[in-house]
Scaffold this motif. Sequence first.
Motif: not given
Length: 868
Positions: A174-177, A781-782, A790-793
């Motif tokens: 996971v990459i998180r900002l 929201y996913k 693979q998904y963005f949150t």
Amino acid sequence: MKLINKSILTAIITLSTASVYYAQQVQDTVTKSKDIDEVILRGVTDIAKDRKTPVAVSNIKAAQIVERLGNQELPELLNTTPSVFATKAGGGFGDSGIVIRGFESRNIAVMVNGMPVNDMETGTVYTSNWTGLSDVTSAIQVQRGLGSSKLAIASVGGTINYITRSADMKQGGVIRLGVGNNDYLKTSFAYNTGKSQDGWSSSFLMSRQAGSTYAENTQYESYAYFFALGFQPNKKHNLQFMMTSAPQWHDQRYTSNSLGDYFKYNPKQDGTPFREYNSDFGYYTDANGRKVAVSNKANYYAKPVIMLNWDWTISDKSTLSTVAYMSNGRGGGLSDVGKVGNKFASGYIDTTPGTGGHINYDQIFAANGAVDVNAPTAATGGTLIRRSSVNAHNWYGILMNFQHKINDNWNFSVGTDDRYYYGYHYMVASDLYGAKGYKDASNKNLTAPNIISNTYDYKKLTWNPFGGSQPPMSDRLSFSNDGEVLWYSGFGQVEYSTEKLTVYAQGSVSNQGFQRIDNFIVDGSTAANGQINNTKTGFKNIFGYNVKGGANYNINEHHNVFANLGYYSKQPFMNSVYPSNQQFLNPSLTNEKISSFEVGYGFRSAKFNASVNLYRTEWKDRWLRKNMNFELPAGTLAGYAEISGITEVHQGFEFEGNYKPFKFLEFNGMFSLGDYHYVGNATGATFDNNNNPIAVPGTDKNSTTLYLDGIKVGGTNFNSIPQMTSALGFTAIPVQDLRIYGTWRHVGKVYGSMDAGTFTKPGGEILKLKDFDLFDIGISYKVRLKDPKQYFTIGGNVYNLFDLNYISDAGGNYIKPTDAPTNLQDGKPNTQKLTYEQLGYMYKGVAYGNKVFFGAPRTWAATLSFNF
């Protein structure tokens, strides 16, 4: 023995009909985990199980941390659990405080994977040392009361166990900002390899966050790293290696200002409090004519934890779990030392209403520059500098737990918890503020006063936690002493369990040995009281123990009841053993005695879950050292009193539950009502600082009395303690992958911190703050891609939605509305002796003279993450 009062009974009757309260948020639809057992490192963690372990417990999982933490402190997530109160305190990064059932952190056992992390000298836990846990925690379990841990730990108020991720998590990353108010920026990257066919697995994480908090001049920078390596060669053996740390520095708002200052120094001068006001910094004009902010209070620390966990399945009935660990800390806190122009840094604060309130460092630099510290006539401490009070340590330990299943119903476990701790405590210069040096005469091994000119920059984090050299004695000032602690303990538990009934009994014994080493005294010299000075005191061994037991009975699939009780003979902390940082032993050393019992009821169904419990904890022989300087006649050595007979009672009622009427909607909430007060007065013997008995002026008795009977329990160090909390929240999923949630939280019967040593006359009072209500909202929201892995949150949170002005913490001596201030807000003398009430110097029932911290204004945070 009175357990509950009328108000508590009323609350029980009222809440018995409730159907939507909940506090522990155990079930989270974000994660597929059905039980906390799926995410723990087994062995010595002592995780409580629902409808099995007879203790009051709440759980928070990793999905909730990721979704709702934002730029809050990790303990703040626990505010929706009964009898828990966490605040930002001064507001600096990692400076938050936490209270459980009226007990502060030094009487709350904080653990990482079952390993105790409370400081071995003081019992305290500093959140800033553990900020990296928010990135690597798989679950948090809070056990209120003595808890189910078998170890001889200080779980008087409760136990907080942070369970970190293990190496054998599923493959992925996971990459998180994250962004937020006041330039908050956080980036992180994590990856898990998954388990190979040969049994190897690994997991790692790196993150950085920086910015400032809502308070003035509270910049910070923090890094976190985590690495785990697992190896399971066969079904009998499982090894897990873990290393994590969060090195950081942060500027602080440490000083609790008078309430009136928040109005006096508001730049808008509109009659509202300037909640962000911070008196612990100021400005200096550099060579280019620019105004540069200078912090007078700051903190820096690096405290890695390294653990090796070995689980050995000896047979179908026997297992042995072993954890070997080390935790070396390097860092300290900053403040000023010395005087220039006969003033501390606070004496250089610009007191101009509306535009002042900060330290004028131009004046300090000019005054320091005029002092020749090398002149024979220069006064010791005659310059004003910023110093760093270093608190470093090396800590090693081993935990072993052998479990054996006798038959289908009976099992027992025995084990040991052994630790060695060596702490380093001294001061060094951090900034000379324009001075040529600082003259210090504290080190008696030097024949002449020491001129200190070397400085250590706290922002460079040069301390090596795995070794490194300590600064030379010639660079140390004020004090340099070491603390050595040896801890040996053994524990055992017997448990009987069926489908309906679980009964357990456990006990532990421990020996704590304390030694103080003073590097600034001359070994073999004669002290003022005629005793011979020794650099090393020798070890003082103190024996302690605890016994606990409890039972849970599952009436049917919906109803269960439980009860537990325990007794704890708790050893005092090191500052009680060798009080006032002296080389002599406390003459009235005694263990503190804690007894506790609790009863509870639980209901579980498909849509509604609830838990109710009543508890009572009695804390006897609480130790207090009271400074007697102000009571002694002129010419008499400063003195103190050893108070050891203080008794506190903490009792109350707790309720938590959740209601899920539909798949897309869930309500949750909690309510807790406590009664924390002192029982009886306390008396202690009085001594001068050479440890000689001395009579209190005006009497022929070498004793003093504290009139505490019936006084409500307040916190220490400006931490408030509420005796009523409640929360109500909801989570809605209107469409797939969209989650909307919100929480209302009420905090009532809030009492400010207090110094029990000031209650030398009958009729004392403690400051009570106004109740407050806070609202938080959030959304996530996913966005799914073709690959299901693979998904963005996207997520966002707003805290204190309605931007409520409220006082969260207060302390110092209680200033009443009927008291008269010495000066008016404009600095002029109060010649008419008008009271705070008459002058209108009041805010929500609190007089301007009281020292307070305001709670955070409306803040926000947003995150974007990509899982793969």
